[in-house]
Design a protein around this motif. Structure first.
Motif, mmCIF file in Angstrom:
data_model
loop_
_atom_site.group_PDB
_atom_site.id
_atom_site.type_symbol
_atom_site.label_atom_id
_atom_site.label_comp_id
_atom_site.label_asym_id
_atom_site.label_seq_id
_atom_site.Cartn_x
_atom_site.Cartn_y
_atom_site.Cartn_z
ATOM 1 N N GLY A 282 27.143 -57.694 6.466
ATOM 2 C CA GLY A 282 27.873 -56.485 6.953
ATOM 3 C C GLY A 282 27.396 -55.901 8.191
ATOM 4 N N MET A 283 26.004 -56.444 9.024
ATOM 5 C CA MET A 283 25.576 -55.963 9.863
ATOM 6 C C MET A 283 26.178 -56.429 11.201
ATOM 7 S SD MET A 283 21.585 -55.478 10.871
ATOM 8 C CE MET A 283 20.974 -54.433 10.131
ATOM 9 N N LEU A 284 26.605 -55.660 12.034
ATOM 10 C CA LEU A 284 27.175 -56.283 13.296
ATOM 11 C C LEU A 284 26.282 -55.766 14.421
ATOM 12 C CD1 LEU A 284 30.893 -55.756 13.123
ATOM 13 C CD2 LEU A 284 29.637 -57.439 12.046
ATOM 14 N N PHE A 285 25.911 -56.769 15.337
ATOM 15 C CA PHE A 285 25.236 -56.428 16.726
ATOM 16 C C PHE A 285 26.147 -56.199 17.728
ATOM 17 C CE2 PHE A 285 22.088 -59.008 13.870
ATOM 18 C CZ PHE A 285 21.033 -58.103 13.894
ATOM 19 N N THR A 286 26.007 -55.042 18.631
ATOM 20 C CA THR A 286 27.013 -55.031 19.581
ATOM 21 C C THR A 286 26.198 -54.458 20.874
ATOM 22 O OG1 THR A 286 27.515 -52.597 19.323
ATOM 23 C CG2 THR A 286 28.527 -54.239 17.977
ATOM 24 N N ALA A 287 26.822 -54.372 21.969
ATOM 25 C CA ALA A 287 26.081 -53.968 23.156
ATOM 26 C C ALA A 287 25.872 -52.490 23.155
ATOM 27 C CB ALA A 287 26.802 -54.293 24.329
ATOM 28 N N GLN A 288 26.654 -51.749 22.382
ATOM 29 C CA GLN A 288 26.455 -50.408 21.885
ATOM 30 C C GLN A 288 25.547 -49.881 20.786
ATOM 31 O OE1 GLN A 288 29.795 -51.777 21.711
ATOM 32 N NE2 GLN A 288 29.724 -51.416 24.117
ATOM 33 N N GLY A 289 25.011 -50.926 20.095
ATOM 34 C CA GLY A 289 24.092 -50.808 19.020
ATOM 35 C C GLY A 289 24.526 -51.626 17.654
ATOM 36 N N ILE A 290 23.905 -51.096 16.687
ATOM 37 C CA ILE A 290 23.989 -51.613 15.548
ATOM 38 C C ILE A 290 25.204 -51.014 14.409
ATOM 39 C CG2 ILE A 290 22.882 -52.394 13.173
ATOM 40 C CD1 ILE A 290 20.262 -52.564 15.041
ATOM 41 N N ILE A 291 25.950 -51.908 13.675
ATOM 42 C CA ILE A 291 27.112 -51.349 13.169
ATOM 43 C C ILE A 291 26.875 -51.772 11.682
ATOM 44 C CG2 ILE A 291 29.239 -51.503 12.568
ATOM 45 C CD1 ILE A 291 29.951 -51.488 15.527
ATOM 46 N N ASN A 292 26.967 -50.774 10.622
ATOM 47 C CA ASN A 292 26.903 -51.374 9.272
ATOM 48 C C ASN A 292 28.427 -51.268 8.850
ATOM 49 O OD1 ASN A 292 27.225 -51.774 6.628
ATOM 50 N ND2 ASN A 292 25.320 -50.229 5.909
ATOM 51 N N ILE A 293 29.199 -52.439 8.798
ATOM 52 C CA ILE A 293 30.542 -52.221 8.958
ATOM 53 C C ILE A 293 31.039 -51.835 7.626
ATOM 54 C CG2 ILE A 293 31.083 -54.600 7.985
ATOM 55 C CD1 ILE A 293 32.896 -52.965 10.842
ATOM 56 N N ARG A 294 30.235 -51.692 6.304
ATOM 57 C CA ARG A 294 30.678 -51.287 5.130
ATOM 58 C C ARG A 294 30.679 -49.688 4.965
ATOM 59 N NH1 ARG A 294 29.877 -55.171 1.027
ATOM 60 N NH2 ARG A 294 28.597 -56.829 1.702
ATOM 61 N N ASN A 295 30.202 -48.894 6.194
ATOM 62 C CA ASN A 295 30.245 -47.576 6.094
ATOM 63 C C ASN A 295 31.783 -47.049 6.142
ATOM 64 O OD1 ASN A 295 27.547 -47.429 5.971
ATOM 65 N ND2 ASN A 295 26.981 -46.985 7.992
ATOM 66 N N GLU A 296 31.859 -46.082 5.501
ATOM 67 C CA GLU A 296 33.144 -45.088 5.284
ATOM 68 C C GLU A 296 33.766 -44.755 6.745
ATOM 69 O OE1 GLU A 296 36.347 -43.166 3.144
ATOM 70 O OE2 GLU A 296 34.628 -44.789 2.335
ATOM 71 N N LYS A 297 32.760 -44.389 7.701
ATOM 72 C CA LYS A 297 33.195 -44.101 9.012
ATOM 73 C C LYS A 297 34.178 -45.129 9.707
ATOM 74 C CE LYS A 297 30.263 -43.870 12.219
ATOM 75 N NZ LYS A 297 28.849 -43.682 13.166
ATOM 76 N N TRP A 298 34.062 -46.398 9.256
ATOM 77 C CA TRP A 298 34.795 -47.375 9.954
ATOM 78 C C TRP A 298 36.035 -47.375 9.205
ATOM 79 C CZ3 TRP A 298 32.290 -47.229 14.097
ATOM 80 C CH2 TRP A 298 30.913 -47.340 14.051
ATOM 81 N N LYS A 299 36.346 -46.931 8.304
ATOM 82 C CA LYS A 299 37.750 -47.064 7.355
ATOM 83 C C LYS A 299 38.896 -46.951 8.282
ATOM 84 C CE LYS A 299 39.692 -46.040 3.090
ATOM 85 N NZ LYS A 299 39.753 -45.241 1.631
ATOM 86 N N GLN A 300 39.008 -46.021 9.354
ATOM 87 C CA GLN A 300 40.161 -45.798 9.807
ATOM 88 C C GLN A 300 39.994 -45.802 11.529
ATOM 89 O OE1 GLN A 300 42.928 -42.581 8.611
ATOM 90 N NE2 GLN A 300 41.767 -42.467 6.912
ATOM 91 N N ASP A 301 39.152 -46.621 11.596
ATOM 92 C CA ASP A 301 38.711 -47.080 13.298
ATOM 93 C C ASP A 301 39.241 -48.299 13.522
ATOM 94 O OD1 ASP A 301 37.500 -47.936 15.383
ATOM 95 O OD2 ASP A 301 35.831 -46.761 15.197
#
Length: 376
Positions: A282-301
């Motif tokens: 669940g870890m994504l590398f992006t040009a903006q930084g690192i995302i833990n896609i399991r986090n609640e903050k992405w639920k409605q993104d």
């Protein structure tokens, strides 16, 4: 194998070049997705070609030797025909895997005897035998059998290990030069610089290997527990000695920022399991930084995983959808995350190449390194 060094950056030691093999051309700097057992985990060949845009993949001698085994690979006509990948392949020698089995192997001058992690059966790898195995696998670039000492090795052990690696290297070269490929294309043999975190040993090893005049050279034994600053120091020491007209391969490294810093120090080729292993978790590398896609903050993104379009297939899927797949334990989630990460790594080295050719690499690299390590 041929290497054409096309441009050297004036502000750093970064280079842009092109490797030509019988299975195609590779533009450097390049990242090689790791296909340990003959497949990049969870990624089919069509996705490697179109979504990831890979130019070369890596296979592992230790794992392929154990499964599916040499008889199967020989009858198939080599790994290219077995897995359907018709572009270049590099195989590592299995040295790192054998020596990571510290409780299951014995090291002698002849080679290393180890127990299979699959069924406990005993096997022996020698420098000559590993060349023969890689001939059978059929990779375009094959690696010397070396000992990879731990990052915290003391000086005495590191020196003894390096000297053994050099003796094994001479035996491996003799076997490679005295044999022919099994299939209808050429193969290339890369030596590996060792010496742990000791600059004088690294210098000695690099001088020994540079003197052999092979078509390419590798740097091993880094990113194995030593501090990052030590890794960069060793790369700088080694690359000051390895010939500039041959490709330099840094084995098993690393994070996106590691790769950019190593490119700035003159490295051309990279591999690492991090894009797929971290992607499956669940870890994504992006040009903006690192995302833990399991986090609640992405639920409605509902924005794309990569809104800047560096990884075009990401525009099909939102962060919210990918998070849903992980939470629901749907196997498509880890697959899409792995494709994203690999695609991002290939974009990163491709963009580095563009910046090198444009003469803007240093400023771009400094900005990107700051962004890449941000936790979003």
């Amino acid at each position: 194998m041929d290497f054409n060094l096309q441009y050297s950056d004036k502000a750093t030691k970064a280079r842009a070049g092109e490797i030509t093999t019988d299975h195609g051309r590779i533009q450097t700097p390049i990242f090689m997705p790791v296909g340990t057992v003959g497949s990049v985990k969870g990624i089919q060949v069509s996705d490697l070609e179109t979504a990831v845009r890979a130019q070369i993949i890596l296979g592992n001698t230790y794992h392929l030797y154990l499964r599916p085994g040499l008889e199967v690979l020989r009858k198939a006509g080599g790994l290219h025909r077995f897995n359907g990948w018709d572009k270049p392949i590099l195989t590592d020698s299995g040295g790192f895997q054998v020596f990571s089995l510290s409780h299951r192997r014995k090291l002698r001058e002849e080679g290393a005897t180890f127990q299979s992690h699959i069924d406990g059966s005993r096997h022996t790898f020698t420098p000559e035998g590993v060349v023969d195995i890689q001939r059978t696998i059929g990779a375009d670039i094959i690696m010397a059998f070396d000992e990879c000492p731990p990052g915290d090795s003391d000086y005495r052990y590191a020196k003894s290990s390096m000297e053994l690696t050099h003796r094994w290297l001479e035996r491996g070269i003799a076997r490679f030069d005295g044999t022919d490929p099994l299939y209808d294309y050429r193969q290339t043999f890369f030596p590996i610089v060792q010496g742990a975190g000791y600059a004088d040993l690294r210098r000695q090893s690099a001088e020994f290997i540079a003197g052999l005049g092979r078509e390419g050279n590798a740097i091993g034994g880094l990113a194995v527990g030593e501090p990052e600053e030590v890794m960069y120091e060793m790369i700088e020491v080694v690359n000051a000695i390895l010939p500039a007209d041959k490709p330099r391969y840094l084995m098993g490294v690393g994070t996106p920022s590691n790769i950019l810093e190593a490119i700035a120090l003159g490295v051309d080729m990279f591999d690492c399991v991090m894009p797929t292993r971290n992607g499956r978790n669940g870890m994504l590398f992006t040009a903006q930084g690192i995302i833990n896609i399991r986090n609640e903050k992405w639920k409605q993104d509902f924005s794309p995983m990569d809104p800047d379009g560096h990884c075009p297939q990401d525009l099909l899927y939102s962060k919210a959808y990918l998070r849903h797949l992980f939470v629901a334990k749907e196997m498509l989630g880890p697959q899409l995350a792995s494709i994203h990460n690999l695609s991002f790594y290939l974009w990163l080295v491709g963009e580095a190449r563009k910046q090198i050719l444009a003469g803007t690499f240093f400023e771009w690299k400094e900005r990107m390194v700051r962004q890449l390590n941000v936790r979003l």
